[in-house]
Every structure is written in C-alpha cells, then in structure tokens.
Scaffold this motif. Structure first.
Motif, short mmCIF file in Angstrom:
data_model
loop_
_atom_site.label_atom_id
_atom_site.label_comp_id
_atom_site.label_asym_id
_atom_site.label_seq_id
_atom_site.Cartn_x
_atom_site.Cartn_y
_atom_site.Cartn_z
N ASN A 1 -10.00 2.09 -14.32
CA ASN A 1 -8.70 1.64 -13.83
C ASN A 1 -8.76 0.15 -13.55
OD1 ASN A 1 -8.97 4.66 -12.78
ND2 ASN A 1 -6.81 4.21 -13.06
N PHE A 2 -7.73 -0.56 -13.98
CA PHE A 2 -7.67 -2.02 -13.86
C PHE A 2 -6.48 -2.39 -12.99
CE2 PHE A 2 -10.09 -1.15 -17.61
CZ PHE A 2 -11.06 -2.14 -17.66
N SER B 1 -15.18 -3.95 -4.26
CA SER B 1 -15.42 -2.51 -4.10
C SER B 1 -16.51 -2.01 -5.03
CB SER B 1 -14.11 -1.75 -4.34
OG SER B 1 -13.58 -2.05 -5.62
N ARG B 2 -16.60 -2.55 -6.22
CA ARG B 2 -17.63 -2.09 -7.16
C ARG B 2 -19.02 -2.45 -6.64
NH1 ARG B 2 -19.52 1.62 -10.49
NH2 ARG B 2 -20.76 0.79 -12.21
N LEU C 1 -14.25 3.43 -3.49
CA LEU C 1 -15.58 3.08 -3.98
C LEU C 1 -15.65 3.48 -5.45
CD1 LEU C 1 -17.82 4.26 -1.00
CD2 LEU C 1 -17.09 1.92 -1.50
N PRO C 2 -15.26 2.62 -6.37
CA PRO C 2 -15.26 3.00 -7.79
C PRO C 2 -16.68 3.22 -8.30
CG PRO C 2 -14.82 0.65 -7.54
CD PRO C 2 -14.79 1.24 -6.16
N GLU D 1 -14.97 8.48 -11.84
CA GLU D 1 -15.10 7.12 -11.31
C GLU D 1 -14.47 7.02 -9.93
OE1 GLU D 1 -16.89 5.00 -12.68
OE2 GLU D 1 -17.11 5.75 -14.73
N TRP D 2 -13.42 7.79 -9.69
CA TRP D 2 -12.72 7.77 -8.41
C TRP D 2 -12.71 9.18 -7.84
CZ3 TRP D 2 -11.35 3.15 -6.40
CH2 TRP D 2 -11.23 2.07 -7.28
N PHE D 3 -12.92 9.28 -6.56
CA PHE D 3 -12.85 10.58 -5.89
C PHE D 3 -11.66 10.58 -4.94
CE2 PHE D 3 -13.93 13.02 -2.00
CZ PHE D 3 -13.83 14.28 -2.56
#
Length: 1456
Positions: free
Chosen positions: A265-266, A796-797, A892-893, A1263-1265
């Motif tokens: 996601n961007f 975040s990354r 948190l990605p 990637e995302w939860f």
C-alpha cells in the motif's frame, strides 16, 4: 519565468473543418474540452451529410500519429498516418468500405450506448490496430497498414456492456494491454485478467491473472506505466471504501506485481482511476516508483526494493504551478477550497541505468522540464519553455524517441464560435506538435553522465594502479605549508595552470571572506588577493556537457595542519546565478607526519571529471575514531551520489574543530560546516535559502551513519553528560543552537537489510545502546515516536523491523510504545492476499440471450446468491457485524511477513579503544579499504550481527522471542496483555497455527503411539512370534518413519530457535518418544523380543506425549498450566517431605531388619529399599507391615504414633494447604501464562514447522494486520492502561521539556549578547547563554499557525503532535545566516587555552521559540502541554503539582 522557445511548433488539420463536434453535455467554456479531447478515444462529430466518429492514435514515443475517421452510415473507415519529424509528414492513408450489416446499429440502442473506438500505432508507423464499435452495433477489429485493412477477432471483453475497454499502449508501442474480469481462484474473490495483444497482428502474446478481494466489494483497478510485454506488469488496486470514516474512505491504493514480489500500500497516491493513476511511473528495472501529485506539483518517490508506507522522498517540482488550500468562512462555517489551476499532463522518463528521472510537465501554455537524481531527488537540470503558438492547446501525449527527440502532441478544434449565450460550437480537429530536440539532447547527456559515474569511479583505483589512465592535473601538499615561505600552498606538478573566470573569482572571494575574513569572527585575516589565492587556491574549473554556461569550480582550503578540497557549482532551481552549492570532496587525516606528502590528481573519465587523492607513504598515522579513507576517489560535482554518502562521516568528524592558519583553534571547522554536506542534513532554510530539492533528501539507508554522527555531536547535546574538554570538541553555543534543527535523524523511513550494522538509524541507536548498556539514544527515539504521529507513520516500516531490537535494548520503553500504538487512528482496508498466475481464467460473460438453459441458469444463480446472503446474515463476516464495533489497523507494515532479514544486537563491549562510543567500532568493522585490514579489529562484531539473521524470521517472531527471553515474568505478561499483540496471536493461531500444529506434530505423535501399541499387542499375544514377523516388521518400519519425521522437525526447531527448544519440557518428552520408536524398530529388526515391561511403560509414555500435544486447545492447555504451576510450587515441599520420610525409614530398618518372623523371606524391612517403600506406604495409613512386631516391641508402637502425628497429620495437611494456595495463584495467572505458552508455540510453528513457500503466503502473513474492537474492549483496555501505568511513560511526559535538544528556558529573557564572552575552561560544561526572540514575534508566529489564511495541502501540520518548526530565512543573506565562529576559537600560539571567544551574535539561526502563556499554578510565562494544548506550566514541578486536575482533561482530549 518561462524561457521563449527556440524550437518549432507545427500544426496539421486531421479532420476537416465542416465537421462539428457533438457533445452529450453542452459545454460553455473551452476549458471543458479536456474531458473530450483525449487520444485513443472516440470523439463524435456531426457532419453535413453524416455523423463521424474520430480517434487520434499516438505512438509511445510521439514519432507517429494516426487519425481515424469512421462513418457508420457510409460504412467507411479512413486511416491516415503522419510522421512527426520537423512537422507533419503524411506517409500513407487507406480507406475501408465494409459490407452490408457490418456497422448496422441495434434497434434497441440506448442513449448511453455511444460509439467506441481505440487502438494503437507502432513506433515506425507501419502498422495500426483498430477496435471499433458504432453506437448500438457490433465490435470489429482491424489490422491496418499501407496495404489496407485486415479483419481480426476483437480482444476479449471489448464488446460487452455500453463501453469497450480501451487498451493501454506499451512503452515500445508494439503492444496493447487490456484488463477484463475473470473467474476468481485461490483466496481471492475477484480476479482481473491482463492480456497483451500485438499491434502488428492483434494476437494475444501474454496473459496474467491477478486475484484479490472478497468478491462482495468490487475494486477499481488500473495498470501502471510503463507497460512491457515481457517485463513485470504492475496493477494498482483501489482499497477505499464508500462507508466508514475518513480513514477507510481514503485508504491508500495497493500496487501488486505479476512476479509476486510486490504487494504494498502506497499512502500519498490519489484516486487511481481518476487523478492519481496516470501519474504513477515505475522504472524498467522495477526498483523505483515516482508519483506526481495532482495539482500539488509534489514528486513522491518510493524505493520498491525497500518499500515504505509513505514516500521515501518528496520534493516540490520547481516551475510547476500548484493549487493552494484556502479556508473561507461561509455563513459562519469554515470551508476549505483549493485554487483552480491549469490542467497538467505529466510524464516521467528514467535513464537506462535508472540513476536519473526526468519529469516533463505540460500545460496549455508552458513545458517544464525537471531532471533529478533517483538516489535523493536532487535537482540536476530545470528549464521552462513556452511558445505563443502553443498557448491554449490541449496536450494529449508526451514522448521521447531517439530519432525525433522530445515531442509533445496536442489537439485543438480547427475553428470555434463562442457566442455570448448558448453552447460553444467547435469545428474540425487539428493536431499540434511541439518539438524539443535540444531538450532531448540535454536529457540524454545528463543520463549518460550520471549512469556512467558509479562504474567509472569504481574502476578508477584499479586503472590508476595499473597506469591505465593519466591525470589531467596533479597537485601536491606537504604539512607545515603555512610555516614555510612557499609560493603556492598546493604545488602544481602536472598540467597547465588554469585561468580563473569571473565566476571563479567571485566564488573564491565569497568563500574566503566567509571563512577567513569574516568581521564577526575572531580570526579576521587580511582580505588581500594574495592570501585568497594561497588559502583558497583555485585548482580547476569545467562546465557540464549539458550546460556549457554553468561553471563548476574546484578549490583547496588550507588550514594550519590540514587542507580540504571543495567544489562549487550552481543550484539549478535558483533564479539567481549567485546562489551556489558548496560540496566538500576531501578532508585530510587528523595527524599527518611532516615527511608525508599527498597528491591531488584530476582525471577526465569520458564526460566526468574525477578526483583521486593518494599519499606518498602507505602507513596509517594516528587517528580518532577511524582513519580517513585514502586513496579517495569521487566525481567532481556538487551533486550528492550514493557512492559518496559514506564519506560524509569523515567530513563531519573533521568538522568538529580545526586549527586556523593564524593558530587559533576554531570550534567547529568553518570550512566544512559551510558546505552542503553539512547543511543538507538540517531543516531546509536553516542556513541558506536553498530548499530540499537543491540538496536532495537524506532518507536513504546510505545516510544512516552520517545522520547518527551528527545526532551524537549536535542533536543529543541536551542529553549527554558534559565534559571539561567539551568546548574544544563540538561544544559551544553554535552546537547547542543548531541541534534543535537536526531533524533528519528521525527521517528513518526505510529498513535496508543489506547493511547489517546500518539498516536504519533506529536500529543503529539500539546497537549503540546495547553495546554500551545505555538507553539514551533509544529513549530519544521513542520519545519522538510518542510525540508525533506523522513521524511514526513516516518511519513505520523501519520501526516495525527494529521493534524486536528495541525490545532487547529497552524493554520498558518498547512496552510503552506498544501500548501507545494500540487503537491507533490509522486504517487500511484489507483486500485480502493478492494471488497471481500465468494465463487466463474464464471471462464472466453476461447472459443476454433468452434460451431456456440461460433462464434456468439465471434462476439457479439467483437462488445461490440468496442462500449465500442468508448465510452471511446469520454468520456475519463483514468488518462491522454489530453496532459500535470499529476496525483498527496495526500501523506496523510488514510486521508479520518474512520479507527482510532481521539482525540481533551486537555483544556487549568490554574495555575497548572506543570507550563508550561504539559508533566508530561499527565504522571500522565496515571499513572498505583493504589496506587497513589491521585496523578492523571489530570484524567479529560485524560477523556476529550478520550471522544473527540466518534462518527465517519476521518482526513478529523476533519480538516474541525477545519477550520470552526477558527475565522479568511481569514484563513478559504485560507485553502479552497489549491488545493488538493478544489479538494477533489469537488470529494467527486460528488462521493456520492450530491446523499446522495438529497435522505436523499431534498427528505424527498419535501415529507413533498407534504403531507402537500395535507392535506391543502383537508381541504379547499367546501365539508364536515367528508367525507375526512380517506384520511386525512393517509396523516397525512405519513407526521408524514417523519417528524419523518427528526427529527431523525437532532438529529443525533446535537449529532455528535453540533457546525456546531447550526451555520447553515437552520437547524432551517428544525426543524420548522418538528414541523409544527407534529402539522398538531395532529390536524388531534384530528379531529380539522386547521385554513386556519395556512395551508397557513405553506405550504409557507415548500415550502421554500424544495427549500433551493437545495443549494447543485452550481447556487442555489451561489444565496443564494449572498442573505444572502447582507442581512447581510444591516441588520443594515434596523433596523435604521425602527426606523426612527417609529419616523415619532408618528406625525400622535398624530395629527390625534381622528379627525372626514366621516367614523370614517376607520380612518387609530386610533391606533399606524395602523399608523406604513401606514408609511411603504408611502415608495411606496402611501399617500392616508393623503388625507382627507391635506386641513385642514398644519402640514399634512409638514409631507408629510419631509417624502418624508428624507425617500424616502435620505434613500432609500442610501439603493440602499449600496445594490450595498454589492452585488459587496459578488460576489467577493461568490466562496470562496460557498466552505466554501460545506465543512460544506460535513461534515454533512459524519457524520450525512451515516451509519457505508457506511463509510467503500473504493470506497467513499479510503486510497489514487489522483487528476488530468493540466498545467494551476499548473501555477495558483504557481502564487497564490507567490502572497499570508504566514508570517510563510517567517519566517521559512527551512535552517540550523532553525535547531531545536543546533545553528550553522557563521564560524568555531579553538580554544583550556581548561581542566576546570569556569563561574559564572549568566552566565550559555549563550551558551557554542563548539569545532569545522577543515576545511579540512569538505571538505573531503563533497567530499565523493557529489561524492561517492560505495553507498548502502538502505542508499541513498536526499542531498537537508537531513542535514548532524553525523559521525559514528566505530574505536573509548567507553571511547574515551563519557566522562560522559560532563555537568559539582559541589562540593556540598565545597559550590561552582557558579562554573562549563566543560569537558576537547568534541570530543567524533562530533559537527554539519560547511560549508566553501564563502558568496555571503561578502565572509566570510557561509552555503549553503538547498533548492537549489546554494549560501551560512554567516548569515540570508545577506540571506535576497540577497533574491530578489536568490528567482527566488531557487524556480525554488525547483519546478523542
């Protein structure tokens, strides 16, 4: 200001003037033409005798165009092809006459069913593909060339619905790419098929199917340029939602690749189907993504090798108009509206090596060209071109072609009438060509220059060593040049002296006046021309191949004991030619022996000029930190390349202090702190009027080490312990002031696992703190992440990948941060895993026929969806199944994915040479020069960190391992009580953990038990064993196979997670079961009958091992935890009880062992072992063994009474009481302990049981939860946090007083700063006085921020989270902004080492703004609380004093 064009503008009428435009909606202004005037799209006209559908096809490189005229009533299609080179040259035209019925429209044609036409033209103009459907008619396709028309089958799904799907042209203009719906597969509920068709024969050459979503919320998709038939195909998927809050409606799009390497996601890309889609550009090497914001002129960049949520770098394109956001009060309500600007068309071109990206922006009047480095988005070239003939046109395509150059194609009506009332009447179409061949040559020259730089610099050392190349110039330098009477400070040994131009003289004088002859400095040297040439000698000048009018100057800077080499070049974005960029190329070592000699050589490598500095002797002198890299190779340019980012470390190290030619020690080094190397790491506008685009961003991982060093020297001055010698090494007022503006350390956006010691600045801070057993750096990072939401989302990354490392270094701060991000207001809609497969799936054909089979199929389909609707109604699967439930995304990605390597902290340092600063240990461990291997004593540190990443791991698994390694049980349980971690563990166990564990651990153990039991039954039967030999061997082989599989799994777990494996008692039981299985196998194979006792007890053990595998179920796991915790609590008591019973056993053993009884062989006390067994039997009140001796022995009766009183009554009752207490305690902690056990088990599953392909499953490892929280859960979580505060959180109130540096004063004080302040060295650790701004200016600044009239969307700030930003000195000259002597200077010759000269003024850099709000307690001026901005306090004491009253309002606002 636009430059008048010297290039040609050509026009060509492509549709005759009598044809009038036909619009479905009347237009009244010519600006509305942009909705209709587009290429590859049909435009309807009404002619004198028949209607015409017109379409303009443009090749990708804009070298050819094709105009298509279709007249359904006449059954004709005309195609004309023009070559675009120095005008329009018609090369061929053909007309097609169709048979009867080919263009016949349906009798039931809808008003919405308009004519559709699209296609493509090859770059050579020899072939045209055309897909045409008249309104209400069938779809036809043709291959058109100079020979005529050839009918072909239309591409898939282009003839359904009211509009045909237009194909996107590939980058080489040889293919058309179509997207259609397909049948879903895998976990995806929706599928899109991408089909690639050749323009030359309209045959499908490639097909890829991408599945995603749940099938109930259909998603918009778009292919991303540039498309390649054999390359990777990228598809953008819209994740926004029509319902929910703003966060769900603005969910960032997801971009997936056909090679399955990218699904990310961007955030920062607008709506992909309208504004954002056409402005996304991915490089041909699949490493770079650029996006030009709609109406914002912002260029956003992402590194696809290390993707981030938000852009890695963003700059505003100079010369490009952008819309500003204005706030208006309309009927008492504040409304935000954007300014209206001209429509813009953007195009991005990457160089062949992808080192350079060119952004072309075209409006109806101007063309703006910006060329930037992809490494840091530093501007290389900028030009704005306009032409009167171009004004008012509508651009449709921008193209680059090696033959025609840069061409821009536009469309416009041939004639128009604009009456005062009524719609505008338009007639005909003319194509307009704006050819810019000179710009194309410039762009090609820049691309060649920078694409070849890295390779040429890398091979320069080898070429010089083998004497393959010869230098253009060679200079030499020897220490002590200022003490000798040499004519030149740098002696020219080879080459002809270069003459200085006026630009060189101006730059030399400005730099000399700023460094050596500054009137504000204590070292005011004579500004004579001879001294300028001696101390700032001119070495060389050259011009760029693409800009002969721009001069780049190379100078030396001579100090007392050292020298530097700098280059000065123009800033492309500046409108003033006097605004230059100064870059330091080389700095000498700290200590150089007097007989040493350095050579400065300049080489010409093609179009590049390179600097090569070497020493006469190869020995290493003394150094502090790390030796200066020599020989030094770099390209001579003011542009910052990736190859030189590492060298900035040594530039900053040498910038700490210097001995000036007059003998004064200056702190810091003015020659280096006045360069762009230094300025680029601070806020734009801090020192000069340069913006971020002139220096480029510093968010790459290559800048981690330089940023950290600057942070140590300046940013953390408010947190480090002062030393008496601090004033000479980075001390002084200068360092205190500029530390506030060093925010680049927190631009930690990416995590680069290719560099183990420097993956990110946060990771480096954790390394340093763990190495020295301190927490200063980690605490500073966590404070900033608490303070600013934008900072956290930007990073975040890196935070997600560094969180396990931070847990090892600072567990309490990590726990506080984990609580902080719970219920974070950031949502990303999950579209499910993206799955890709080659080929196509069956298209979803609409059922338009009325056959009986179609009717039955329609009925069955409707019944199926009715049943599914009822099922989902009964078992809701939606994100909002019940009211008052919200969906939260963990910010948190990549936290669950296994995409990157994670490293553990290096071992704790002993007494090393670096003392308390491990930074230089890491630098020496990664030192690139092979000649300094003797200095790399820290190589073991690098090796240890590299080896720590071996094996699969994810941030989640590594964090859980760090939590389990904690020695404090309460801290472990507090981590697992964090709501998002608890829900993540439960989701993983439900998603795949239980299934994997039962099938790969529990089931094999059960099979092992079954086979072993069968063998035992066969062995213990009455029949002869020889008759059952074959079944026994088969069962033994099966048992051995299962045992071998379990052993393989256990060995893999032992290798990957040794600590967890060793600490688990269940693993020892499983290994025992494996040994029993192998033992049974060998006994059967060797034809040896196992003992019955072995079979019995081994079967019991295997059954226990099989039952214990069911601990994954909550009831069984809870009971086992109660049992184990209770046994652990009473184990010591049982040991004590056993020893007391053993003491009682001595009495009957010594008393009765030799007494004669009726049957002596049955004496129960004849041996000590029998005696102990009898004493244990007494616990059950069975005293039968004593009855034969009671009547004859009073001692036996006394023993029985004593045993009953002490053991049976006293100890057994105590055991019951202890068991009761331990059971109650274990029951309270059973819930938390079960989570702890499940966390350990989940790590064992993910690392020890899964394969690499399963760990790549995005359905299991997204990637995302996202998780669901009810209002009750939120309330319970907030109550838990309030009742269980963390001391670290209370000590760090995250206000201004906890800012990293510098410390703010309690109240502003107006004072006069003397020209010179003298202080003894013993007091140098005291905080220097700082000049503060007046109150009125601060009030004015605050009013501007709280009620702005005009606000830029891209610079909108969160006032609560962000501290005040530094003032941008746009109208201040460079001399006024910075006085180099800000740190003071010491006269070394006079020996006044205890006197420090402070600067006359520090107004060059604004101090952190002070607040004037009255303190709520005492009324004195103070600072506002940064959490709620409701109350102000003069200091921390009064804030603590009023915290009980302020707490509820502050936290309530924070939660709101």
């Amino acid at each position: 200001m636009a430059t008048p064009s010297t290039n040609s503008v050509h026009t060509q009428e492509v549709l005759s003037q009598p044809a009038e435009w036909l619009f479905r909606d009347s237009i009244r202004i010519s600006r509305d033409l942009g909705r209709y005037c587009k290429p590859n799209t049909a435009i309807e006209f009404t002619g004198e005798d028949a209607d015409v559908s017109f379409c303009l096809l443009v090749s990708a490189g804009c070298s050819h165009i094709a105009s298509v005229e279709a007249c359904p009533s006449k059954k004709t299609i005309k195609v004309s092809v023009f070559k675009l080179h120095e005008g329009f040259e018609q090369i061929w035209t053909v007309t097609y006459s169709g048979p009867d019925g080919e263009f016949q429209a349906s009798s039931t044609r809808s008003w919405y069913d308009s004519a559709q036409m699209h296609g493509g033209i090859t770059e050579d103009g020899q072939s045209v593909s055309l897909v045409y459907r008249p309104g209400g008619g069938p779809t036809t396709a043709y291959i058109v060339n100079a020979s005529g028309f050839t009918s072909r089958k239309p591409p898939s799904d282009t003839g359904t619905g009211y509009s045909s799907h237009s194909g996107m042209l590939s980058a080489d203009s040889e293919h058309l790419c179509y997207t259609r719906s397909g049948s879903a597969f895998g976990k995806g509920g929706e599928a899109k098929v991408v089909e690639v068709y050749s323009i030359r024969h309209l045959a499908r050459v490639r097909a890829v199917t991408i599945a995603f979503g749940d099938g109930r919320h259909l998603r918009n998709t778009r292919l991303i340029k540039e498309l390649r038939a054999q390359g990777t195909i990228y598809m953008a998927i819209d994740t926004s939602s029509f319902d929910g809050d703003d966060a769900e409606r603005n969910s960032p799009p997801l971009i997936a690749s056909s090679d399955k390497k990218l699904a990310w996601n961007f955030e920062g890309i607008d709506e992909i189907t309208t504004r954002g889609g056409p402005n996304i550009f991915i490089s041909h090497d699949d490493k770079h993504l650029c996006y030009v914001g709609h109406d914002t002129a912002m260029l956003n960049y992402w590194d696809l090798q290390n993707p981030t949520l938000r852009p890695l770098g963003s700059v505003r394109l100079p010369g490009v108009e952008y819309s500003q956001s204005r706030r208006w009060l309309i009927y008492g309500k504040e409304t935000t509206m954007n300014d209206s600007i001209k429509e813009q068309l953007h195009h991005a071109r990457y160089s062949p090596g992808c080192s350079v990206v060119t952004i072309i922006t075209v409006t109806d009047s101007t063309v703006i060209i910006n060329v930037l480095l992809t490494f840091n988005l530093q501007l290389i070239y900028h030009k704005t071109v306009s032409d009167p003939k171009w004004a008012g046109c509508l651009p449709v395509r921008i193209g680059f072609n090696d033959f025609t150059g840069l061409n821009i194609v536009a469309m416009y009506p041939t004639a128009l009438t604009d009456p005062r009332r009524g719609p505008v009447a338009l007639f005909g179409v003319q194509a307009i060509l704006f050819s810019l061949p000179d710009i194309f040559k410039t762009v090609k020259s820049i691309e060649t220059y920078f694409d070849s730089t890295a390779n040429r610099i890398a091979t320069l050392k080898t070429d010089v060593a083998h004497k393959v190349v010869e230098p253009e110039y060679r200079f030499s330098w020897k220490p002590g040049v200022t003490d000798r009477n040499d004519e030149n400070s740098l002696e020219l040994e080879k080459g002809q002296p270069t003459s200085m131009t006026d630009v060189d003289r101006r730059r030399q004088q400005e730099f000399y006046d700023r460094i050596f002859s500054n009137p504000k400095s204590s070292v005011r040297m004579n500004p004579a021309a001879e001294l300028r040439q001696f101390f700032v000698p001119h070495l060389f000048s050259f011009t760029y191949p693409w800009a002969p009018d721009q001069t780049v100057s190379v100078f030396g800077v001579i100090m007392k004991n050292e020298y530097h080499i700098i280059t000065i070049g123009p800033a492309p974005s500046s409108s003033s030619p006097a605004l230059d960029i100064i870059r330091a190329l080389y700095a000498t070592d700290i200590k150089i022996s007097g007989d040493s000699k350095e050579f400065i050589e300049i080489y010409k490598l093609g179009t590049n000029y390179a600097l090569y500095v070497s020493k006469k002797d190869r020995g290493n002198g003394s150094y502090s930190g790390a030796p200066m890299p020599i020989p030094r190779c770099t390209v001579i340019s003011p542009h910052f390349l990736e190859e030189d980012a590492w060298y900035d470390i040594f530039i900053f190290h040498r910038a700490a202090h210097v001995t000036m030619p007059t003998g004064w020690i200056s702190t810091p080094n003015p020659a280096l702190t006045n360069t762009a190397n230094f300025h680029a790491f601070f806020e734009p506008g801090t020192f000069t009027r340069h913006g971020a685009i002139d220096y480029g961003h510093r968010a790459r991982s290559a800048h981690v080490a330089p940023k950290y060093l600057l942070w140590q020297e300046y940013g953390l001055r408010g947190l480090r312990k002062p030393t008496t010698n601090d004033i000479f090494f980075g001390g002084g007022q200068y360092a205190d002031i500029i530390g506030y503006y060093l925010r680049s350390i927190y631009q930690d956006k990416c995590y680069d696992d290719s560099n183990p010691l420097f993956p990110s600045t946060f990771a480096l801070a954790c390394y340093a703190d763990h190495r020295t057993q301190k927490t200063v750096h980690v605490d500073a990072f966590f404070r900033r992440l608490h303070q600013s939401k934008d900072t956290f989302l930007d990073n975040s990354r890196a935070v997600a990948c560094t969180l396990p490392l931070a847990c090892r270094t600072r567990p309490v701060a990590t726990l506080s941060f984990a609580r902080h991000i719970a219920l974070y207001q950031h949502k990303i809609n999950d579209v499910g895993p993206v799955e890709v497969k080659k080929g196509t799936t069956k298209p979803k054909q609409p059922m338009y026929n009325d056959s009986r089979w179609s009717q039955w199929l329609r009925i069955v389909t409707e019944l199926w969806w009715l049943i599914m609707g009822l099922y989902y109604y009964i078992n809701p699967q939606d994100a909002h199944p019940v009211p008052n439930v919200s969906r939260v995304t963990l910010p948190l990605p990549g936290f669950c994915s296994f995409h990157c390597s994670l490293y553990k902290a290096p071992p704790v340092s002993g007494s090393g040479s670096s003392g308390d600063n491990p930074f230089w240990e890491f630098i020496r461990a990664t030192y690139p020069s092979s000649e300094n291997d003797a200095l790399r004593r820290e190589t073991q540190t690098l090796v240890a960190v590299q080896q720590s990443s071996m094996g699969p791991t994810s941030p989640f698994t590594r964090l859980v391992q760090e939590i389990l390694d904690l020695k404090d049980r309460d801290t472990q349980l507090s981590f697992l009580r964090v709501v998002w971690l608890e829900k993540l563990l439960a989701w993983k166990m439900h998603k795949f953990g239980m299934y994997i564990y039962l099938t790969r651990t529990a089931l094999p153990m059960l099979l092992l038990f079954i086979f072993h039991l069968a063998i035992g039954i066969l062995f213990t039967r009455n029949s002869v064993v020889g008759q059952r030999k074959v079944p026994l061997i088969l069962l033994a082989c099966f048992e051995a196979t299962v045992a071998f599989y379990i052993l393989f799994v256990k060995i893999r777990q032992l290798v990957r997670i040794p600590r967890l494996f060793v600490r688990s008692l269940f693993n020892y039981l499983d290994l025992t079961a494996v040994c029993l299985g192998f033992t049974t196998f060998f006994l059967v194979i060797l034809s040896s009958s196992p003992p019955r006792a072995f079979l019995g007890f081994s079967t019991l053990l295997l059954w226990m091992a099989a039952v214990l595998t069911l601990r994954i179920y909550r009831p069984v796991g809870m009971l086992l935890l109660l049992l184990t915790e209770t046994l652990q609590g009473v184990f010591s008591f049982l040991v004590l009880l056993f020893f007391i019973i053993m003491g009682f056993a001595f009495v009957p053993f010594l008393l009765l062992r030799n007494l004669e009884v009726d049957r002596p062989a049955e004496n129960p006390f004849s041996s000590f072992s029998l005696t102990i067994s009898q004493m244990l039997n007494f616990i059950t009140s069975d005293y039968g063994a004593l009855e034969p001796f009671q009547e004859s022995s009073a001692a036996v009766r006394t023993l029985r009474a004593t045993y009953i009183i002490i053991i049976t009554i006293l100890f057994l009752n105590m055991l019951i009481a202890i068991l009761n207490l331990r059971m109650k305690t274990a029951d309270k902690n059973a819930e938390n302990l079960y989570h702890l056990q499940m966390a350990s088990l989940q790590v064992e599953i993910e690392i020890g049981l899964l394969s690499s392909s399963e760990r790549a499953n995005r359905d299991w490892f997204p990637e995302w939860f996202s998780y669901v929280m009810t209002e009750t859960e939120k309330r319970n979580w907030n109550d838990y946090v309030d009742k269980n505060p963390i001391k670290w959180t209370e000590e760090n109130d995250f206000g201004y007083e906890k800012e990293h540096a510098p410390q703010k004063q309690a109240e502003p004080v107006q004072q006069k700063q003397p020209a010179s302040v003298t202080a003894p060295a013993s007091a140098s650790s005291a905080k220097p006085q700082q000049e503060t701004k007046g109150i009125s200016s601060q009030q004015e600044n605050h009013q501007t921020r709280t009620s702005p009239k005009v606000e830029d969307d891209d610079n909108e700030e969160d006032w609560v989270d962000k501290p005040d930003q530094p003032v941008n000195h746009e109208n201040t000259s460079l001399d006024e902004l910075l006085s180099y002597d800000a740190g003071g200077a010491v006269d070394k010759n006079e020996g006044e080492s205890n006197q420090v000269n402070e600067p006359a003024s520090s107004t060059s850099i604004q101090d952190p703004p002070a607040s004037t709000y009255p303190c709520k307690v005492c009324g004195q001026p103070g600072l506002r609380c940064t959490s709620c901005y409701l109350n102000a306090y003069c200091g921390r004491e009064h804030q603590k004093l009023d915290w009980k009253n302020h707490k509820r309002a502050c936290k309530g606002k924070g939660r709101a």
